[in-house]
Design a protein around this motif. Sequence first.
Motif, PDB file in Angstrom:
ATOM      1  N   ASN A 116       0.816  -1.213   0.000  1.00 18.48           N
ATOM      2  CA  ASN A 116       0.000   0.000   0.000  1.00 18.48           C
ATOM      3  C   ASN A 116       0.851   1.266   0.000  1.00 18.48           C
ATOM      4  O   ASN A 116       0.467   2.272  -0.595  1.00 18.48           O
ATOM      5  CB  ASN A 116      -0.935  -0.006   1.210  1.00 18.48           C
ATOM      6  N   ARG A 117       2.000   1.212   0.670  1.00 17.26           N
ATOM      7  CA  ARG A 117       2.906   2.369   0.621  1.00 17.26           C
ATOM      8  C   ARG A 117       3.442   2.574  -0.793  1.00 17.26           C
ATOM      9  O   ARG A 117       3.614   3.714  -1.242  1.00 17.26           O
ATOM     10  CB  ARG A 117       4.067   2.170   1.593  1.00 17.26           C
ATOM     11  N   THR A 120       0.727   4.090  -2.780  1.00 21.00           N
ATOM     12  CA  THR A 120       0.601   5.496  -2.355  1.00 21.00           C
ATOM     13  C   THR A 120       1.654   6.359  -3.036  1.00 21.00           C
ATOM     14  O   THR A 120       1.356   7.444  -3.543  1.00 21.00           O
ATOM     15  CB  THR A 120       0.735   5.601  -0.836  1.00 21.00           C
ATOM     16  N   GLN A 124       1.242   9.463  -5.595  1.00 22.31           N
ATOM     17  CA  GLN A 124       1.856  10.763  -5.354  1.00 22.31           C
ATOM     18  C   GLN A 124       2.642  11.236  -6.575  1.00 22.31           C
ATOM     19  O   GLN A 124       2.614  12.426  -6.920  1.00 22.31           O
ATOM     20  CB  GLN A 124       2.771  10.679  -4.127  1.00 22.31           C
ATOM     21  N   VAL A 264      -4.366   8.656  -2.880  1.00 24.65           N
ATOM     22  CA  VAL A 264      -3.319   8.669  -1.859  1.00 24.65           C
ATOM     23  C   VAL A 264      -3.918   8.545  -0.473  1.00 24.65           C
ATOM     24  O   VAL A 264      -3.462   7.735   0.353  1.00 24.65           O
ATOM     25  CB  VAL A 264      -2.476   9.959  -1.968  1.00 24.65           C
ATOM     26  N   LEU A 267      -5.287   5.009   0.204  1.00 25.23           N
ATOM     27  CA  LEU A 267      -4.237   4.041   0.478  1.00 25.23           C
ATOM     28  C   LEU A 267      -3.591   4.285   1.837  1.00 25.23           C
ATOM     29  O   LEU A 267      -3.138   3.339   2.502  1.00 25.23           O
ATOM     30  CB  LEU A 267      -3.186   4.094  -0.633  1.00 25.23           C
ATOM     31  N   GLN A 268      -3.552   5.528   2.285  1.00 27.76           N
ATOM     32  CA  GLN A 268      -3.021   5.810   3.615  1.00 27.76           C
ATOM     33  C   GLN A 268      -3.910   5.213   4.703  1.00 27.76           C
ATOM     34  O   GLN A 268      -3.418   4.820   5.768  1.00 27.76           O
ATOM     35  CB  GLN A 268      -2.861   7.311   3.803  1.00 27.76           C
TER      36      GLN A 268
END
Length: 461
Positions: A116-117, A120, A124, A264, A267-268
């Motif tokens: 997920n990071r 993200t 971005q 973003v 996903l955070q």
Amino acid sequence: MHGVKLFTGAAVSVLLLALAGPTPALADTIEAALVRAYQNNPQLNAQRAQVRSTDENVPQALSGYRPKVNLTVTSGNSYQDIQTQQKGAIVTTDLQPNSASLTVNQTLYNGNQTANRTRTAESQVSGSREALRSLDQSVLLSAATTYMDYLRDAATLEVQRSNVRVLEQTLKQTRDRFNVGEVTRTDVAQSEAQLAAGKTQALTAEANLNTTRAAFRRVIGNEPSNLAPGSPVDRFLPATLAAAVELGLVEHPDVTSTMYGVDVNFLQVKVAEGALLPTVSVQATVSTAYQQTFSVFRTNTASAIATASVPIFQGGAEYSLIRQSKENLAQQRLNLEKIRDQVRANVVQFWGSLQAGKAQVQSAQAQVTASEIALNGVREEAKAGQRTTLDVLNAQQALVNARVALVTAQHDRVVASYNVLAAVGRLAPQVLGLATTVYDPSVHYHQVRDSWIGVRTPDGR
């Protein structure tokens, strides 16, 4: 006097030449000015550097998939002097302990936080590219507007200077007529007053042109010289207002950038929720040690350990972070609706300005033609004694106002077309067909995405 009037009319029509024929040779064109602004604008180049910086978020996130390797080496000297209590004997040891160990840690599962990071970071990057595209539009629009501002102010100054020359001749003729008794002192005073007002208008126009020249240098990067007329970009616009609105809601970079912002934040939330899930990792270690004790010369060790960690309660901060992330997501979705409403309003506003600008150019042209006819008529009637000097001066000022209005209308019509193109999200070098290399942010992204090591940037820094 007639020759002066024709020169003024030529100055006024300078912006219309773009629609009537080819531009002069060796003239600076609006397209060339846009190219210079696109290539050299410092704000735009700074934003490109910001996008390259954002690219690095992806390899940083991908590092969570990769092993962590540590090498530890120790070396030194150990001295020990022991005296026993019973026999009073002294035991002395003098060692030189050395050791080296290699440890490899690999995370196998961490609640999908790494995945997920990574997603993200990719969102971005996409959002930063759209922000760059938005700034591209702003810089190009500012350059086009400044270019047209200079043309408008230069033509306005020429109109005012020509008006001063006409008024100087009018004053001379009025004084000659006063000397022979055809007019009164009042007529002379009226001519003097109108000339003084005309000089003031010329000075104001010159000051405005100097200001615009400075803005031209700041935005485009050079002093304006021999500018060719600018032309509208209607050929790149949708055929109808409805199509323009629909296109703006889909392609405008502010909309797409905010949409990536929603991704973003979504996903955070997933990353924060991953903190509640188990973590599984493997650690492998190989080590060797020399002279760690007096009785053992060397020790070799190898181990492989799997660890599973299940969070039970971490003080509650993780739950608060999840709730906070969800609120941020809701806020970003509301921001998206606000941006869409703003884009829709801008398209409608600038579309209306463009349609009004087209009509204003036609009206201003008709006004100039009628004012010229009226001035010529008033002058002839004044020669026959049917009009006063004030009537002639008023007719001259009306013509000057009409020519300034025409210059302004031509400027507004061209700028409005650029505003509409920006409002729908298509003010770009590719669409305009500018003779320049288009900056491609994906090149740097692919250069660094899968980099495991190295501190030098792709451009060698």
